[in-house]
Design an enzyme around this catalytic site. Sequence first.
Site, PDB file in Angstrom:
ATOM      1  N   GLU A  37       0.902  -1.150   0.000  1.00  0.00           N
ATOM      2  CA  GLU A  37       0.000   0.000   0.000  1.00  0.00           C
ATOM      3  C   GLU A  37       0.941   1.200   0.000  1.00  0.00           C
ATOM      4  O   GLU A  37       1.824   1.286   0.862  1.00  0.00           O
ATOM      5  CB  GLU A  37      -0.867   0.008   1.252  1.00  0.00           C
ATOM      6  CG  GLU A  37      -1.950  -1.044   1.262  1.00  0.00           C
ATOM      7  CD  GLU A  37      -3.058  -0.752   0.256  1.00  0.00           C
ATOM      8  OE1 GLU A  37      -3.244   0.419  -0.124  1.00  0.00           O
ATOM      9  OE2 GLU A  37      -3.727  -1.713  -0.156  1.00  0.00           O
ATOM     10  N   SER A  38       0.769   2.121  -0.937  1.00  0.00           N
ATOM     11  CA  SER A  38       1.841   3.105  -1.105  1.00  0.00           C
ATOM     12  C   SER A  38       1.417   4.574  -1.053  1.00  0.00           C
ATOM     13  O   SER A  38       2.274   5.448  -1.175  1.00  0.00           O
ATOM     14  CB  SER A  38       2.549   2.842  -2.439  1.00  0.00           C
ATOM     15  OG  SER A  38       1.664   3.123  -3.498  1.00  0.00           O
ATOM     16  N   THR A  78      11.507   2.424   0.345  1.00  0.00           N
ATOM     17  CA  THR A  78      11.293   3.813  -0.076  1.00  0.00           C
ATOM     18  C   THR A  78      12.233   4.751   0.674  1.00  0.00           C
ATOM     19  O   THR A  78      12.596   4.470   1.832  1.00  0.00           O
ATOM     20  CB  THR A  78       9.833   4.228   0.214  1.00  0.00           C
ATOM     21  OG1 THR A  78       9.719   5.646   0.106  1.00  0.00           O
ATOM     22  CG2 THR A  78       9.385   3.833   1.613  1.00  0.00           C
ATOM     23  N   ASP A  79      12.566   5.863   0.028  1.00  0.00           N
ATOM     24  CA  ASP A  79      13.380   6.878   0.726  1.00  0.00           C
ATOM     25  C   ASP A  79      12.581   7.533   1.856  1.00  0.00           C
ATOM     26  O   ASP A  79      13.154   8.205   2.717  1.00  0.00           O
ATOM     27  CB  ASP A  79      13.898   7.944  -0.254  1.00  0.00           C
ATOM     28  CG  ASP A  79      12.797   8.710  -0.974  1.00  0.00           C
ATOM     29  OD1 ASP A  79      11.604   8.337  -0.840  1.00  0.00           O
ATOM     30  OD2 ASP A  79      13.118   9.688  -1.672  1.00  0.00           O
ATOM     31  N   GLU A  80      11.257   7.320   1.870  1.00  0.00           N
ATOM     32  CA  GLU A  80      10.437   7.973   2.902  1.00  0.00           C
ATOM     33  C   GLU A  80      10.730   7.448   4.305  1.00  0.00           C
ATOM     34  O   GLU A  80      10.345   8.071   5.294  1.00  0.00           O
ATOM     35  CB  GLU A  80       8.942   7.851   2.562  1.00  0.00           C
ATOM     36  CG  GLU A  80       8.613   8.633   1.308  1.00  0.00           C
ATOM     37  CD  GLU A  80       7.124   8.821   1.052  1.00  0.00           C
ATOM     38  OE1 GLU A  80       6.339   8.902   2.001  1.00  0.00           O
ATOM     39  OE2 GLU A  80       6.756   8.888  -0.137  1.00  0.00           O
ATOM     40  N   TYR A 106       2.144   5.463   6.337  1.00  0.00           N
ATOM     41  CA  TYR A 106       2.740   4.728   5.207  1.00  0.00           C
ATOM     42  C   TYR A 106       4.234   4.491   5.431  1.00  0.00           C
ATOM     43  O   TYR A 106       4.715   3.362   5.415  1.00  0.00           O
ATOM     44  CB  TYR A 106       2.523   5.482   3.880  1.00  0.00           C
ATOM     45  CG  TYR A 106       3.495   5.045   2.818  1.00  0.00           C
ATOM     46  CD1 TYR A 106       3.446   3.752   2.296  1.00  0.00           C
ATOM     47  CD2 TYR A 106       4.519   5.892   2.360  1.00  0.00           C
ATOM     48  CE1 TYR A 106       4.372   3.318   1.354  1.00  0.00           C
ATOM     49  CE2 TYR A 106       5.448   5.466   1.427  1.00  0.00           C
ATOM     50  CZ  TYR A 106       5.361   4.179   0.921  1.00  0.00           C
ATOM     51  OH  TYR A 106       6.282   3.753   0.012  1.00  0.00           O
ATOM     52  N   LYS A 110       6.503   0.995   6.088  1.00  0.00           N
ATOM     53  CA  LYS A 110       7.619   0.545   5.247  1.00  0.00           C
ATOM     54  C   LYS A 110       8.896   0.403   6.087  1.00  0.00           C
ATOM     55  O   LYS A 110       9.689  -0.511   5.881  1.00  0.00           O
ATOM     56  CB  LYS A 110       7.846   1.519   4.084  1.00  0.00           C
ATOM     57  CG  LYS A 110       6.755   1.498   3.024  1.00  0.00           C
ATOM     58  CD  LYS A 110       6.626   0.150   2.318  1.00  0.00           C
ATOM     59  CE  LYS A 110       7.748  -0.116   1.346  1.00  0.00           C
ATOM     60  NZ  LYS A 110       7.550  -1.435   0.658  1.00  0.00           N
ATOM     61  N   ARG A 170      10.458  16.857  -4.334  1.00  0.00           N
ATOM     62  CA  ARG A 170      10.615  15.414  -4.495  1.00  0.00           C
ATOM     63  C   ARG A 170      11.707  15.165  -5.526  1.00  0.00           C
ATOM     64  O   ARG A 170      11.954  15.999  -6.390  1.00  0.00           O
ATOM     65  CB  ARG A 170       9.285  14.765  -4.970  1.00  0.00           C
ATOM     66  CG  ARG A 170       8.122  14.911  -3.962  1.00  0.00           C
ATOM     67  CD  ARG A 170       8.395  14.117  -2.723  1.00  0.00           C
ATOM     68  NE  ARG A 170       7.317  14.117  -1.742  1.00  0.00           N
ATOM     69  CZ  ARG A 170       7.278  14.916  -0.680  1.00  0.00           C
ATOM     70  NH1 ARG A 170       8.210  15.831  -0.487  1.00  0.00           N
ATOM     71  NH2 ARG A 170       6.288  14.809   0.198  1.00  0.00           N
ATOM     72  N   ASP A 228      -2.818  21.985   3.212  1.00  0.00           N
ATOM     73  CA  ASP A 228      -1.687  21.061   3.169  1.00  0.00           C
ATOM     74  C   ASP A 228      -2.045  19.675   3.682  1.00  0.00           C
ATOM     75  O   ASP A 228      -2.985  19.513   4.460  1.00  0.00           O
ATOM     76  CB  ASP A 228      -0.560  21.644   4.033  1.00  0.00           C
ATOM     77  CG  ASP A 228       0.806  21.329   3.455  1.00  0.00           C
ATOM     78  OD1 ASP A 228       0.887  20.475   2.547  1.00  0.00           O
ATOM     79  OD2 ASP A 228       1.790  21.935   3.919  1.00  0.00           O
TER      80      ASP A 228
HETATM   81  P1  TYD Z   1       2.703  11.782  -4.012  1.00  0.00           P
HETATM   82  O1  TYD Z   1       2.669  11.500  -5.477  1.00  0.00           O
HETATM   83  O2  TYD Z   1       1.512  11.416  -3.190  1.00  0.00           O
HETATM   84  O3  TYD Z   1       4.026  11.082  -3.461  1.00  0.00           O
HETATM   85  P2  TYD Z   1       4.743  11.208  -1.998  1.00  0.00           P
HETATM   86  O4  TYD Z   1       3.847  11.912  -1.054  1.00  0.00           O
HETATM   87  O5  TYD Z   1       4.940   9.791  -1.625  1.00  0.00           O
HETATM   88  O6  TYD Z   1       6.008  11.945  -2.263  1.00  0.00           O
HETATM   89  O7  TYD Z   1       2.957  13.338  -3.787  1.00  0.00           O
HETATM   90  C1  TYD Z   1       4.086  13.985  -4.324  1.00  0.00           C
HETATM   91  C2  TYD Z   1       4.054  15.418  -3.819  1.00  0.00           C
HETATM   92  O8  TYD Z   1       2.939  16.088  -4.392  1.00  0.00           O
HETATM   93  C3  TYD Z   1       3.874  15.535  -2.317  1.00  0.00           C
HETATM   94  O9  TYD Z   1       4.645  16.638  -1.847  1.00  0.00           O
HETATM   95  C4  TYD Z   1       2.395  15.840  -2.128  1.00  0.00           C
HETATM   96  C5  TYD Z   1       2.062  16.624  -3.385  1.00  0.00           C
HETATM   97  N1  TYD Z   1       0.670  16.465  -3.882  1.00  0.00           N
HETATM   98  C6  TYD Z   1      -0.101  17.592  -4.140  1.00  0.00           C
HETATM   99  O10 TYD Z   1       0.346  18.759  -3.971  1.00  0.00           O
HETATM  100  N2  TYD Z   1      -1.388  17.423  -4.598  1.00  0.00           N
HETATM  101  C7  TYD Z   1      -1.919  16.186  -4.786  1.00  0.00           C
HETATM  102  O11 TYD Z   1      -3.121  16.086  -5.178  1.00  0.00           O
HETATM  103  C8  TYD Z   1      -1.113  15.034  -4.536  1.00  0.00           C
HETATM  104  C9  TYD Z   1      -1.649  13.648  -4.748  1.00  0.00           C
HETATM  105  C10 TYD Z   1       0.191  15.215  -4.092  1.00  0.00           C
END
Ligand code: TYD
Length: 292
Positions: A37-38, A78-80, A106, A110, A170, A228
């Site tokens: 689940e990611s 994951t790097d998270e 999440y 992991k 990211r 946020d």
């Molecule tokens: P995401 O693709 O969910 O990956 P992760 O949180 O694992 O890095 O999100 C990437 C970035 O984009 C994260 O900083 C959250 C942001 N984001 C938005 O701003 N709007 C959105 O609708 C989503 C899904 C993510």
Amino acid sequence: MDSPNFRFVKADICDRDAVYRLFEEECPDIVVNFAAESHVDRSIEDPGIFLQTNIIGTSIMMDACRKYGVHRYHQVSTDEVYGDLPLGRLDLLFTKETPIHTSSPYSSSKAAADLLVLAYYRTYKLPISISRCSNNYGPYHFPEKLIPLMIANALNDRSLPVYGEGKNVRDWLYVEDHCKAIDLIIHKGQVGEIYNVGGHNEMTNIEIMKLICKELGKPESLITFVPDRKGHDLRYAIDPTKIYNELGWLPETSFNDGIRKTIDWYLKNRSWWEEIISGEYKSYYERMYSNR
Ligand code: TYD
């Protein structure tokens, strides 16, 4: 998938009987666990399934490896698990010495799985390896994640919801480069080791969204700032020196090429994602975004 030695079996990695049956039938020598689940937002809404699949599922896969014997069990992590880095400190990167310091249900699930993998190595001598990769993008990316969601919404002229101020960073890697890294690790990487995978490609979320608008010829006015994400990680950035030095891995696809290929794939495979966003996903989207 057309290859004669390919077999697709749909089963839950938490279903011990199904997993053991499959090991008996196939006698695998290498097992790579991509199953997880990611999505961070879903884990904030409901952590339970993340603990089940990501932790219990991992232990069942490794129990099967112990019972039937494998040359390698590889855990796709994951790097998270490293938490986040401050914005504006480009000198700081995640290395394998960075302590585990998770933020979301999440990433915690992991990290728990990674610790379990290391425990199976130490306790049972299971021949394991772990890779911790930065954010992936490319074909078949589920449209709950930033890049596919923004492509799908832009193509449907829907608003593009950016969390907070859109300044979170990211480190993006094309999915095939990640797969090549895993292939190298399982064949040439050392047992018991953790490899960080990333391509030094840091971008803010707002930069990505503007780029998608530009590539699709859509107005930036579609971008909408929404409240946020809870506990939102500021910045991820990987130091891939170890996998480069030991295995010679480097990313081959630049972000410009990768994002074009990805957008092109979503344009050509509209029925794939249209079907997804019309199903269960629709109520998820409403829950996640309508009150934001
Ligand atoms: P995401 O693709 O969910 O990956 P992760 O949180 O694992 O890095 O999100 C990437 C970035 O984009 C994260 O900083 C959250 C942001 N984001 C938005 O701003 N709007 C959105 O609708 C989503 C899904 C993510």
